[in-house]
Design a protein around this motif. Structure first.
Motif, PDB file in Angstrom:
ATOM      1  N   THR A   7      24.528 142.725  47.214  1.00 45.95           N
ATOM      2  CA  THR A   7      24.791 143.931  47.991  1.00 45.95           C
ATOM      3  C   THR A   7      24.692 145.203  47.151  1.00 45.95           C
ATOM      4  O   THR A   7      24.327 146.251  47.666  1.00 45.95           O
ATOM      5  CB  THR A   7      26.186 143.873  48.647  1.00 45.95           C
ATOM      6  OG1 THR A   7      27.165 143.653  47.635  1.00 45.95           O
ATOM      7  CG2 THR A   7      26.252 142.765  49.670  1.00 45.95           C
ATOM      8  N   GLU A   8      24.976 145.124  45.859  1.00 43.81           N
ATOM      9  CA  GLU A   8      24.874 146.298  44.991  1.00 43.81           C
ATOM     10  C   GLU A   8      23.423 146.527  44.585  1.00 43.81           C
ATOM     11  O   GLU A   8      22.675 145.589  44.374  1.00 43.81           O
ATOM     12  CB  GLU A   8      25.707 146.135  43.711  1.00 43.81           C
ATOM     13  CG  GLU A   8      27.163 145.863  43.939  1.00 43.81           C
ATOM     14  CD  GLU A   8      27.466 144.381  44.090  1.00 43.81           C
ATOM     15  OE1 GLU A   8      26.790 143.562  43.462  1.00 43.81           O
ATOM     16  OE2 GLU A   8      28.364 144.039  44.870  1.00 43.81           O
ATOM     17  N   GLY A   9      23.051 147.788  44.458  1.00 45.13           N
ATOM     18  CA  GLY A   9      21.734 148.128  43.941  1.00 45.13           C
ATOM     19  C   GLY A   9      20.579 147.983  44.919  1.00 45.13           C
ATOM     20  O   GLY A   9      19.427 148.002  44.512  1.00 45.13           O
ATOM     21  N   GLN A  10      20.876 147.848  46.182  1.00 42.14           N
ATOM     22  CA  GLN A  10      19.804 147.733  47.171  1.00 42.14           C
ATOM     23  C   GLN A  10      19.098 149.079  47.340  1.00 42.14           C
ATOM     24  O   GLN A  10      19.731 150.129  47.288  1.00 42.14           O
ATOM     25  CB  GLN A  10      20.361 147.293  48.521  1.00 42.14           C
ATOM     26  CG  GLN A  10      20.923 145.910  48.518  1.00 42.14           C
ATOM     27  CD  GLN A  10      21.471 145.508  49.876  1.00 42.14           C
ATOM     28  OE1 GLN A  10      21.336 146.224  50.852  1.00 42.14           O
ATOM     29  NE2 GLN A  10      22.081 144.354  49.938  1.00 42.14           N
ATOM     30  N   ALA A  12      17.740 151.954  49.349  1.00 42.25           N
ATOM     31  CA  ALA A  12      17.969 152.528  50.675  1.00 42.25           C
ATOM     32  C   ALA A  12      16.623 152.880  51.310  1.00 42.25           C
ATOM     33  O   ALA A  12      15.671 153.249  50.609  1.00 42.25           O
ATOM     34  CB  ALA A  12      18.823 153.779  50.560  1.00 42.25           C
ATOM     35  N   ALA A  13      16.529 152.748  52.607  1.00 36.39           N
ATOM     36  CA  ALA A  13      15.285 153.068  53.314  1.00 36.39           C
ATOM     37  C   ALA A  13      14.854 154.508  53.040  1.00 36.39           C
ATOM     38  O   ALA A  13      13.658 154.803  52.971  1.00 36.39           O
ATOM     39  CB  ALA A  13      15.450 152.821  54.800  1.00 36.39           C
ATOM     40  N   THR A  14      15.815 155.397  52.856  1.00 38.66           N
ATOM     41  CA  THR A  14      15.489 156.803  52.580  1.00 38.66           C
ATOM     42  C   THR A  14      14.938 157.010  51.176  1.00 38.66           C
ATOM     43  O   THR A  14      14.363 158.053  50.881  1.00 38.66           O
ATOM     44  CB  THR A  14      16.732 157.687  52.776  1.00 38.66           C
ATOM     45  OG1 THR A  14      17.781 157.188  51.939  1.00 38.66           O
ATOM     46  CG2 THR A  14      17.193 157.674  54.226  1.00 38.66           C
ATOM     47  N   ALA A  15      15.094 156.028  50.288  1.00 38.89           N
ATOM     48  CA  ALA A  15      14.604 156.134  48.918  1.00 38.89           C
ATOM     49  C   ALA A  15      13.149 155.700  48.776  1.00 38.89           C
ATOM     50  O   ALA A  15      12.547 155.905  47.727  1.00 38.89           O
ATOM     51  CB  ALA A  15      15.482 155.301  47.988  1.00 38.89           C
ATOM     52  N   VAL A  16      12.581 155.116  49.814  1.00 40.88           N
ATOM     53  CA  VAL A  16      11.186 154.670  49.761  1.00 40.88           C
ATOM     54  C   VAL A  16      10.294 155.904  49.903  1.00 40.88           C
ATOM     55  O   VAL A  16      10.401 156.634  50.891  1.00 40.88           O
ATOM     56  CB  VAL A  16      10.882 153.655  50.889  1.00 40.88           C
ATOM     57  CG1 VAL A  16       9.416 153.253  50.869  1.00 40.88           C
ATOM     58  CG2 VAL A  16      11.775 152.443  50.754  1.00 40.88           C
ATOM     59  N   PRO A  17       9.430 156.167  48.931  1.00 37.00           N
ATOM     60  CA  PRO A  17       8.601 157.368  49.003  1.00 37.00           C
ATOM     61  C   PRO A  17       7.572 157.288  50.139  1.00 37.00           C
ATOM     62  O   PRO A  17       7.139 156.200  50.520  1.00 37.00           O
ATOM     63  CB  PRO A  17       7.903 157.420  47.648  1.00 37.00           C
ATOM     64  CG  PRO A  17       7.964 156.031  47.119  1.00 37.00           C
ATOM     65  CD  PRO A  17       9.180 155.390  47.724  1.00 37.00           C
ATOM     66  N   CYS A  18       7.202 158.442  50.648  1.00 32.94           N
ATOM     67  CA  CYS A  18       6.161 158.498  51.680  1.00 32.94           C
ATOM     68  C   CYS A  18       4.812 158.159  51.060  1.00 32.94           C
ATOM     69  O   CYS A  18       4.640 158.191  49.842  1.00 32.94           O
ATOM     70  CB  CYS A  18       6.112 159.895  52.295  1.00 32.94           C
ATOM     71  SG  CYS A  18       7.581 160.285  53.265  1.00 32.94           S
ATOM     72  N   CYS A  19       3.850 157.855  51.902  1.00 32.31           N
ATOM     73  CA  CYS A  19       2.493 157.533  51.455  1.00 32.31           C
ATOM     74  C   CYS A  19       1.909 158.715  50.682  1.00 32.31           C
ATOM     75  O   CYS A  19       1.961 159.854  51.146  1.00 32.31           O
ATOM     76  CB  CYS A  19       1.624 157.218  52.672  1.00 32.31           C
ATOM     77  SG  CYS A  19      -0.122 156.913  52.273  1.00 32.31           S
ATOM     78  N   GLU A  20       1.359 158.434  49.502  1.00 32.88           N
ATOM     79  CA  GLU A  20       0.802 159.508  48.690  1.00 32.88           C
ATOM     80  C   GLU A  20      -0.553 159.993  49.206  1.00 32.88           C
ATOM     81  O   GLU A  20      -1.030 161.041  48.813  1.00 32.88           O
ATOM     82  CB  GLU A  20       0.695 159.092  47.215  1.00 32.88           C
ATOM     83  CG  GLU A  20      -0.309 158.010  46.930  1.00 32.88           C
ATOM     84  CD  GLU A  20       0.263 156.590  47.038  1.00 32.88           C
ATOM     85  OE1 GLU A  20      -0.497 155.665  46.760  1.00 32.88           O
ATOM     86  OE2 GLU A  20       1.427 156.413  47.417  1.00 32.88           O
ATOM     87  N   LEU A  21      -1.153 159.237  50.114  1.00 29.72           N
ATOM     88  CA  LEU A  21      -2.452 159.646  50.663  1.00 29.72           C
ATOM     89  C   LEU A  21      -2.328 160.542  51.888  1.00 29.72           C
ATOM     90  O   LEU A  21      -3.041 161.530  52.024  1.00 29.72           O
ATOM     91  CB  LEU A  21      -3.289 158.411  51.016  1.00 29.72           C
ATOM     92  CG  LEU A  21      -3.669 157.509  49.846  1.00 29.72           C
ATOM     93  CD1 LEU A  21      -4.413 156.290  50.342  1.00 29.72           C
ATOM     94  CD2 LEU A  21      -4.497 158.275  48.834  1.00 29.72           C
ATOM     95  N   TRP A  67      13.492 138.581  38.143  1.00 24.02           N
ATOM     96  CA  TRP A  67      13.569 139.486  39.291  1.00 24.02           C
ATOM     97  C   TRP A  67      14.163 138.778  40.484  1.00 24.02           C
ATOM     98  O   TRP A  67      14.156 137.570  40.568  1.00 24.02           O
ATOM     99  CB  TRP A  67      12.192 140.067  39.610  1.00 24.02           C
ATOM    100  CG  TRP A  67      11.103 139.061  39.783  1.00 24.02           C
ATOM    101  CD1 TRP A  67      10.542 138.281  38.817  1.00 24.02           C
ATOM    102  CD2 TRP A  67      10.445 138.704  40.997  1.00 24.02           C
ATOM    103  NE1 TRP A  67       9.583 137.468  39.343  1.00 24.02           N
ATOM    104  CE2 TRP A  67       9.494 137.713  40.695  1.00 24.02           C
ATOM    105  CE3 TRP A  67      10.558 139.124  42.319  1.00 24.02           C
ATOM    106  CZ2 TRP A  67       8.676 137.145  41.650  1.00 24.02           C
ATOM    107  CZ3 TRP A  67       9.724 138.555  43.263  1.00 24.02           C
ATOM    108  CH2 TRP A  67       8.805 137.586  42.914  1.00 24.02           C
ATOM    109  N   GLY A  68      14.695 139.575  41.419  1.00 28.27           N
ATOM    110  CA  GLY A  68      15.297 139.022  42.630  1.00 28.27           C
ATOM    111  C   GLY A  68      14.290 138.919  43.753  1.00 28.27           C
ATOM    112  O   GLY A  68      13.982 137.832  44.216  1.00 28.27           O
TER     113      GLY A  68
END
Length: 84
Positions: A7-10, A12-21, A67-68
């Motif tokens: 549960t720790e270190g997951q 967050a959906a908001t941390a996923v960067p947008c498409c660079e293209l 890795w997990g």
């Protein structure tokens, strides 16, 4: 949603960067579990698929990797890579 190892270190959906293209948001597509590493190493050691690992150095790196999960996020706009 990914099946996280703990549960720790997951991520967050908001941390996923947008498409660079194209700038569209990315969404979770699939995940790779650590057990897959055993199959990649086994295939390279004489199995049918030589494409599973590029070199002996890649195998050595994979054997020492701890890795997990590997979570893969893709562009929601399904944009294409530029030609060239």
């Amino acid at each position: 949603q990914p099946l996280w190892i703990k549960t720790e270190g997951q991520l967050a959906a908001t941390a996923v960067p947008c498409c660079e293209l194209c700038g569209a948001p990315r969404e979770f597509e699939f995940q790779v579990m650590p057990q897959l590493l055993n199959y990649i190493v086994d295939d390279h050691d004489g199995g049918a698929s030589e494409k599973a690992a590029a070199s002996v150095e890649a195998i050595t790196a994979m054997e020492t990797l701890d890795w997990g999960i590997l979570a893969v996020y893709t562009c929601t706009a399904t944009c294409s890579l530029p030609d060239g």
